[in-house]
Design an enzyme around this catalytic site. Sequence first.
Site, PDB file in Angstrom:
ATOM      1  CG  HIS A  57     -21.029 -34.932  25.282  1.00 22.52           C
ATOM      2  ND1 HIS A  57     -20.514 -36.198  25.468  1.00 22.52           N
ATOM      3  CD2 HIS A  57     -20.792 -34.270  26.431  1.00 22.52           C
ATOM      4  CE1 HIS A  57     -19.996 -36.282  26.682  1.00 22.52           C
ATOM      5  NE2 HIS A  57     -20.150 -35.121  27.291  1.00 22.52           N
ATOM      6  CD  GLU A  58     -21.203 -30.399  26.873  1.00 18.18           C
ATOM      7  OE1 GLU A  58     -21.769 -30.360  27.985  1.00 18.18           O
ATOM      8  OE2 GLU A  58     -20.065 -30.903  26.707  1.00 18.18           O
ATOM      9  CG  HIS A  61     -23.743 -33.580  30.176  1.00 15.01           C
ATOM     10  ND1 HIS A  61     -23.551 -34.564  31.125  1.00 15.01           N
ATOM     11  CD2 HIS A  61     -22.577 -33.527  29.464  1.00 15.01           C
ATOM     12  CE1 HIS A  61     -22.327 -35.077  30.989  1.00 15.01           C
ATOM     13  NE2 HIS A  61     -21.717 -34.472  29.977  1.00 15.01           N
ATOM     14  CD  GLU A  94     -19.180 -37.805  29.983  1.00 21.35           C
ATOM     15  OE1 GLU A  94     -19.666 -36.824  30.572  1.00 21.35           O
ATOM     16  OE2 GLU A  94     -18.483 -37.711  28.962  1.00 21.35           O
TER      17      GLU A  94
HETATM   18 CO    CO Z   1     -19.698 -34.834  29.400  1.00 23.81          CO
END
Ligand code: CO
Length: 506
Positions: free
Chosen positions: A270-271, A274, A300
């Site tokens: 997830h990170e 980003h 997101e």
């Molecule tokens: Co996030």
Amino acid sequence: MSDKPEISPKMQNLYDLAAELDDLGHIAALLGWDQQVNMPHGGAEERGLQSAAIGRIMHEKFTSDEVGQLIDDLVEEVGDLNAETDEARAIKVAKRVYEKQTKVPLPMLMEQIKVTTMAHQAWEEAKAKSDFSIFQPLLEKIVDLRKQYADLFKPYDHVYDPLLDDFEPGMKTAEVKEIFNKLRPQQVELLQAIAEKEPPDNSFLKQHYDEDLQETIGRYVITRFGYDWNRGRLDLAAHPFTTEFGQGDVRITTRYLKDDAGSALFSTMHEAGHAMYAQGVPPKYRRHPLSGAASLAIHESQSRLWENLVGRSKEFWSFFYPSLQMLFPQYLGNVSETDFYRGINRVEPSFIRVEADEATYNMHIMLRLEIEIGLMEGTIAVGDLPEIWNTKMQDYLGITPPDVARGVLQDVHWSGGMIGYFPTYALGNLASVQLWDKMLEENPNIPDEIAQGKFDTILGWMREHIHQYGSKFEPQELMLKATGSKITPEPYIQYLKTKYGEIYNL
Ligand code: CO
């Protein structure tokens, strides 16, 4: 020879100012990163003062009358701020932020800082003791201050609009409501159908996997995804996050849980999503007014795409499961690839938003949006929140939190005055599938590539359609360009139905 177009002296002034503010912003980010990764507890008070000092310098530099005059002159010079040149859009972004920042009277700003500082402490205590009454008076003040803030932007269509706009530039409450109204009944229906089925076993994840191995795996996976280590770093922090100190240094953090092996791997993906967005903004936007992201929802969409659409897909695990199984024979030796895939996609209504699975996550957001809108409209009183929260949890997810710590007090956002932030999480989920569908339409081989551990077509597509624009376009404008449609719930609903229909045999 440079092929850079000539720019006016005034435009150069704006670029110089943006460069300096970018530097200061990245210094502030470095202070924040250190605070969460390295700083001893005793440093908190002075670090708070240091961060505030940088914030004050940035605010003063940007909100001066001279900057206002400069922006006015540039608006006149350039004319149409919606023209698709970098100059027009840089001025548009600067104008928007300038107007927002200068609208807030200094006493109101000071009051906000004071109240949110106190509220954060009260929230921590209230959550630890699971006692809403400790937080209630401060949340009442915050709601009141947020109403005063919204009123600075009258006339508005809805009192929630100015708050939402801080996180999703140009987006309206009515648009979000319409999207969520379509999403809600379909998602509830899907969850009801799932609830009637036997859930897949995921006990093999709820074990203590060796942490060094977990780290090696996380690093290996995001390296394959395309995270650039020459411009990045991974550290430990209590709450995973991504931060950047410029295009050449975009860092991520993770943490390893003793009883949940999936948590670190998926949050690292997830990170990294980003971070790859930030790493993908082109060099021409370095220290530039357009150096940022389009919005939180677009951000997101990138993290969710790598975490869920890639990381929780069948194809990804057909590539990666044999290696994982070899590394952890004691936990996975008897778990087939199919059972593993079903296990990591188990749907389970839970109290805590950040632990929610793909199928239930948006319900947590819709509940918060309805409450935030009610608070701002004045139709919900702060004192009634614990009860309203529990009623909505029961309605949407069929469970009632046993205490307020696992209910209304679970998230930090409101204590910091961040009302209007939550919807961006759900909008990001929706946008991720929309982008995914469009990308697959143009590149039908992507699932096969994933199954071979190849991810460059995906990253390349995102670079071309999202990352390369930095914050040049507003989120809905960007989605329209990239997918032919603004953010819409249908693709996400279809995705959930297909994926979970198969896993749960619906
Ligand atoms: Co996030």
